[in-house]
Write a protein that holds these residues in place. Structure first.
Motif, PDB file in Angstrom:
ATOM      1  N   LYS A  70     -14.483 -18.807 -17.179  1.00  0.00           N
ATOM      2  CA  LYS A  70     -13.521 -18.232 -16.244  1.00  0.00           C
ATOM      3  C   LYS A  70     -12.367 -19.232 -16.102  1.00  0.00           C
ATOM      4  O   LYS A  70     -12.168 -19.860 -15.062  1.00  0.00           O
ATOM      5  CB  LYS A  70     -14.178 -17.977 -14.887  1.00  0.00           C
ATOM      6  CG  LYS A  70     -15.389 -17.044 -14.923  1.00  0.00           C
ATOM      7  CD  LYS A  70     -15.016 -15.618 -15.260  1.00  0.00           C
ATOM      8  CE  LYS A  70     -16.139 -14.633 -14.907  1.00  0.00           C
ATOM      9  NZ  LYS A  70     -17.464 -14.984 -15.411  1.00  0.00           N
ATOM     10  N   SER A  71     -11.616 -19.375 -17.176  1.00  0.00           N
ATOM     11  CA  SER A  71     -10.498 -20.314 -17.192  1.00  0.00           C
ATOM     12  C   SER A  71      -9.333 -19.725 -16.399  1.00  0.00           C
ATOM     13  O   SER A  71      -9.365 -18.571 -15.950  1.00  0.00           O
ATOM     14  CB  SER A  71     -10.077 -20.599 -18.629  1.00  0.00           C
ATOM     15  OG  SER A  71      -9.641 -19.404 -19.262  1.00  0.00           O
ATOM     16  N   LEU A  72      -8.284 -20.526 -16.224  1.00  0.00           N
ATOM     17  CA  LEU A  72      -7.161 -20.099 -15.402  1.00  0.00           C
ATOM     18  C   LEU A  72      -6.484 -18.826 -15.928  1.00  0.00           C
ATOM     19  O   LEU A  72      -6.282 -17.886 -15.153  1.00  0.00           O
ATOM     20  CB  LEU A  72      -6.154 -21.243 -15.264  1.00  0.00           C
ATOM     21  CG  LEU A  72      -6.638 -22.399 -14.379  1.00  0.00           C
ATOM     22  CD1 LEU A  72      -5.864 -23.676 -14.679  1.00  0.00           C
ATOM     23  CD2 LEU A  72      -6.514 -22.034 -12.897  1.00  0.00           C
ATOM     24  N   PRO A  73      -6.132 -18.730 -17.211  1.00  0.00           N
ATOM     25  CA  PRO A  73      -5.507 -17.480 -17.673  1.00  0.00           C
ATOM     26  C   PRO A  73      -6.454 -16.289 -17.619  1.00  0.00           C
ATOM     27  O   PRO A  73      -6.021 -15.167 -17.307  1.00  0.00           O
ATOM     28  CB  PRO A  73      -5.085 -17.803 -19.110  1.00  0.00           C
ATOM     29  CG  PRO A  73      -5.873 -18.990 -19.508  1.00  0.00           C
ATOM     30  CD  PRO A  73      -6.125 -19.748 -18.256  1.00  0.00           C
ATOM     31  N   VAL A  74      -7.738 -16.515 -17.892  1.00  0.00           N
ATOM     32  CA  VAL A  74      -8.715 -15.419 -17.831  1.00  0.00           C
ATOM     33  C   VAL A  74      -8.862 -14.925 -16.394  1.00  0.00           C
ATOM     34  O   VAL A  74      -8.860 -13.711 -16.123  1.00  0.00           O
ATOM     35  CB  VAL A  74     -10.075 -15.868 -18.399  1.00  0.00           C
ATOM     36  CG1 VAL A  74     -11.158 -14.834 -18.080  1.00  0.00           C
ATOM     37  CG2 VAL A  74      -9.978 -16.093 -19.900  1.00  0.00           C
ATOM     38  N   THR A  75      -8.988 -15.848 -15.458  1.00  0.00           N
ATOM     39  CA  THR A  75      -9.146 -15.467 -14.054  1.00  0.00           C
ATOM     40  C   THR A  75      -7.907 -14.737 -13.540  1.00  0.00           C
ATOM     41  O   THR A  75      -8.010 -13.749 -12.802  1.00  0.00           O
ATOM     42  CB  THR A  75      -9.425 -16.705 -13.189  1.00  0.00           C
ATOM     43  OG1 THR A  75     -10.557 -17.402 -13.720  1.00  0.00           O
ATOM     44  CG2 THR A  75      -9.725 -16.319 -11.761  1.00  0.00           C
ATOM     45  N   ALA A  76      -6.733 -15.214 -13.943  1.00  0.00           N
ATOM     46  CA  ALA A  76      -5.496 -14.526 -13.555  1.00  0.00           C
ATOM     47  C   ALA A  76      -5.462 -13.115 -14.128  1.00  0.00           C
ATOM     48  O   ALA A  76      -5.058 -12.163 -13.441  1.00  0.00           O
ATOM     49  CB  ALA A  76      -4.284 -15.318 -14.034  1.00  0.00           C
TER      50      ALA A  76
ATOM     51  N   GLY B  24      -1.367 -10.346 -18.426  1.00  0.00           N
ATOM     52  CA  GLY B  24      -0.457 -11.336 -17.859  1.00  0.00           C
ATOM     53  C   GLY B  24      -1.021 -12.727 -17.687  1.00  0.00           C
ATOM     54  O   GLY B  24      -0.337 -13.610 -17.153  1.00  0.00           O
ATOM     55  N   GLY B  25      -2.263 -12.964 -18.140  1.00  0.00           N
ATOM     56  CA  GLY B  25      -2.874 -14.272 -17.942  1.00  0.00           C
ATOM     57  C   GLY B  25      -2.174 -15.380 -18.694  1.00  0.00           C
ATOM     58  O   GLY B  25      -2.013 -16.495 -18.170  1.00  0.00           O
ATOM     59  N   ARG B  26      -1.751 -15.089 -19.898  1.00  0.00           N
ATOM     60  CA  ARG B  26      -1.079 -16.113 -20.717  1.00  0.00           C
ATOM     61  C   ARG B  26       0.248 -16.514 -20.083  1.00  0.00           C
ATOM     62  O   ARG B  26       0.552 -17.705 -19.937  1.00  0.00           O
ATOM     63  CB  ARG B  26      -0.862 -15.584 -22.139  1.00  0.00           C
ATOM     64  CG  ARG B  26      -0.349 -16.616 -23.122  1.00  0.00           C
ATOM     65  CD  ARG B  26      -0.317 -16.046 -24.534  1.00  0.00           C
ATOM     66  NE  ARG B  26      -0.103 -17.080 -25.530  1.00  0.00           N
ATOM     67  CZ  ARG B  26      -0.197 -16.868 -26.850  1.00  0.00           C
ATOM     68  NH1 ARG B  26      -0.520 -15.670 -27.314  1.00  0.00           N
ATOM     69  NH2 ARG B  26       0.021 -17.859 -27.695  1.00  0.00           N
ATOM     70  N   GLN B  27       1.028 -15.527 -19.676  1.00  0.00           N
ATOM     71  CA  GLN B  27       2.326 -15.804 -19.072  1.00  0.00           C
ATOM     72  C   GLN B  27       2.166 -16.522 -17.729  1.00  0.00           C
ATOM     73  O   GLN B  27       2.929 -17.435 -17.407  1.00  0.00           O
ATOM     74  CB  GLN B  27       3.094 -14.503 -18.877  1.00  0.00           C
ATOM     75  CG  GLN B  27       4.484 -14.694 -18.278  1.00  0.00           C
ATOM     76  CD  GLN B  27       5.209 -13.372 -18.067  1.00  0.00           C
ATOM     77  OE1 GLN B  27       4.644 -12.313 -18.275  1.00  0.00           O
ATOM     78  NE2 GLN B  27       6.459 -13.447 -17.639  1.00  0.00           N
ATOM     79  N   ALA B  28       1.150 -16.129 -16.944  1.00  0.00           N
ATOM     80  CA  ALA B  28       0.955 -16.748 -15.630  1.00  0.00           C
ATOM     81  C   ALA B  28       0.633 -18.230 -15.757  1.00  0.00           C
ATOM     82  O   ALA B  28       1.162 -19.061 -15.005  1.00  0.00           O
ATOM     83  CB  ALA B  28      -0.165 -16.020 -14.881  1.00  0.00           C
ATOM     84  N   SER B  29      -0.218 -18.588 -16.722  1.00  0.00           N
ATOM     85  CA  SER B  29      -0.578 -19.994 -16.887  1.00  0.00           C
ATOM     86  C   SER B  29       0.591 -20.804 -17.437  1.00  0.00           C
ATOM     87  O   SER B  29       0.795 -21.955 -17.036  1.00  0.00           O
ATOM     88  CB  SER B  29      -1.791 -20.129 -17.821  1.00  0.00           C
ATOM     89  OG  SER B  29      -2.987 -20.009 -17.078  1.00  0.00           O
TER      90      SER B  29
END
Length: 338
Positions: free
Chosen positions: A249-255, A293-298
């Motif tokens: 549950k990494s940051l981009p995945v969680t986002a 949007g996880g990639r862009q958010a991180s």
């Protein structure tokens, strides 16, 4: 980017400190540590393997220079060595926990020597870090020891949260950020704070540099999590989709999971399924993280955190050249490929 006027001497001093500390270990443990650091191959023969970016000790030395001037890094070498020892103790244990088979393009220590020996060597590096600090002769040893101990406690707290997230169906983004702050940002903040301490900085300067390292550390984790999905194995030294494969549950995945995007339920279904993910499922999961949007958010968070980190360097009395070097290092960290 030129970092430290005497960069080669600084890197050599840290390397010498690491080797001297590792040499104190019993021969079997020293053998494993030398392999992990990239000094030898599995048989113990010297090699020129990748020993890592040495980002944390570099931050320590630059922080010392920022508060104490051109040659202040020399008195911060023990702190830099201790930080790198703690970092590598955590890497050895993380590789075991995550069952990662590759690090820096080579089999991980536990894959070569077994889980039990790797755990013990990680423990030994943890202990050596405090020995190095204690024997430094600096009048700020008590403060440095306390800071390092608090950081290890935070690091372990973050690792515990990380492992528990893997068995939970839902993790809030705020929880994931708190985990990353403990697991990664705390040690980078410790690295810069120790450098400022050992360089003779004021309390205000120590706090400012710790804030710089902490914010940069969280930005670093955002980028690291992106590389854990989309990084090139030839560059990162890790297997493709390594974090997805472990259902982290990494940051981009969680986002992405919490985005409310119509594709988020499909991503959740992949993550909550049992059994190993196929290559097709891994590719689909990566596409879904990006679509949600996880990639862009991180990426955006990493850039904002880096800007906030550099703003921390506006405290009075820091050397302009070192501030510039720290700013350049922050930028290169966020735009790194490994």
């Amino acid at each position: 980017m030129t970092v430290l006027t005497d960069h080669t001497a600084a890197r050599e001093a840290v390397d010498a400190g690491l080797r001297a500390a590792a040499a104190r270990l019993p021969a079997p443990a020293a053998h494993i540590a030398a392999y992990h650091f990239g000094w030898t191959d599995a048989s113990g023969s010297p090699v020129q393997a990748n020993s890592g970016k040495a980002l944390r000790p570099l931050l320590t030395l630059l922080a010392a220079k920022a508060v104490g001037g051109e040659d202040a890094w020399r008195q911060a070498v023990p702190a830099a060595v201790a930080v790198e020892m703690v970092h590598n103790f955590s890497l050895i244990h993380d590789d075991i926990i995550d069952r990662d088979s590759l690090r820096r393009h080579r089999p991980t220590a536990w894959k070569v020597y077994g889980v039990n020996d790797a755990i013990l060597v990680g423990d030994a590096l943890h202990a050596l870090a405090f020995e190095v600090i204690a024997e430094s002769g600096c009048d700020r040893v008590p403060a440095g020891t306390s800071l390092l101990a608090q950081t290890v406690r935070a690091l372990i707290e973050g690792q515990l949260a990380d492992t528990r997230f893997e068995t939970r169906e839902q993790v809030e983004l705020a929880e994931c950020v708190a985990m990353s702050e403990a697991k990664t940002a705390s040690l980078m903040g410790c690295a810069t704070a120790l450098g400022a301490l050992f360089g003779g900085g004021t309390a205000q300067q120590v706090d400012a540099l710790r804030d710089f390292g902490f914010r940069l550390g969280l930005a670093f984790q955002h980028v690291d999590d992106l590389l854990g999905i989309w990084g090139d194995p030839a560059v990162t030294g890790k297997a493709v989709y390594s974090d997805l494969r472990n259902r982290k549950k990494s940051l981009p995945v969680t986002a992405a999971l919490g985005s409310g995007h119509p594709d988020a339920p499909e991503l959740a279904a992949i993550y909550n399924a049992t059994g190993q993910l196929t290559e097709a499922e891994l590719r689909r999961a990566a596409d879904l993280v990006e679509a949600c949007g996880g990639r862009q958010a991180s990426r955006r968070a990493a850039e904002m955190l880096t800007e906030a980190a550099t703003d921390s360097l506006g405290v009075e009395g820091l050397r302009a050249e070192a501030v510039e070097e720290l700013t350049d290092l922050a930028a290169s960290t966020v735009h790194r490929a490994n």
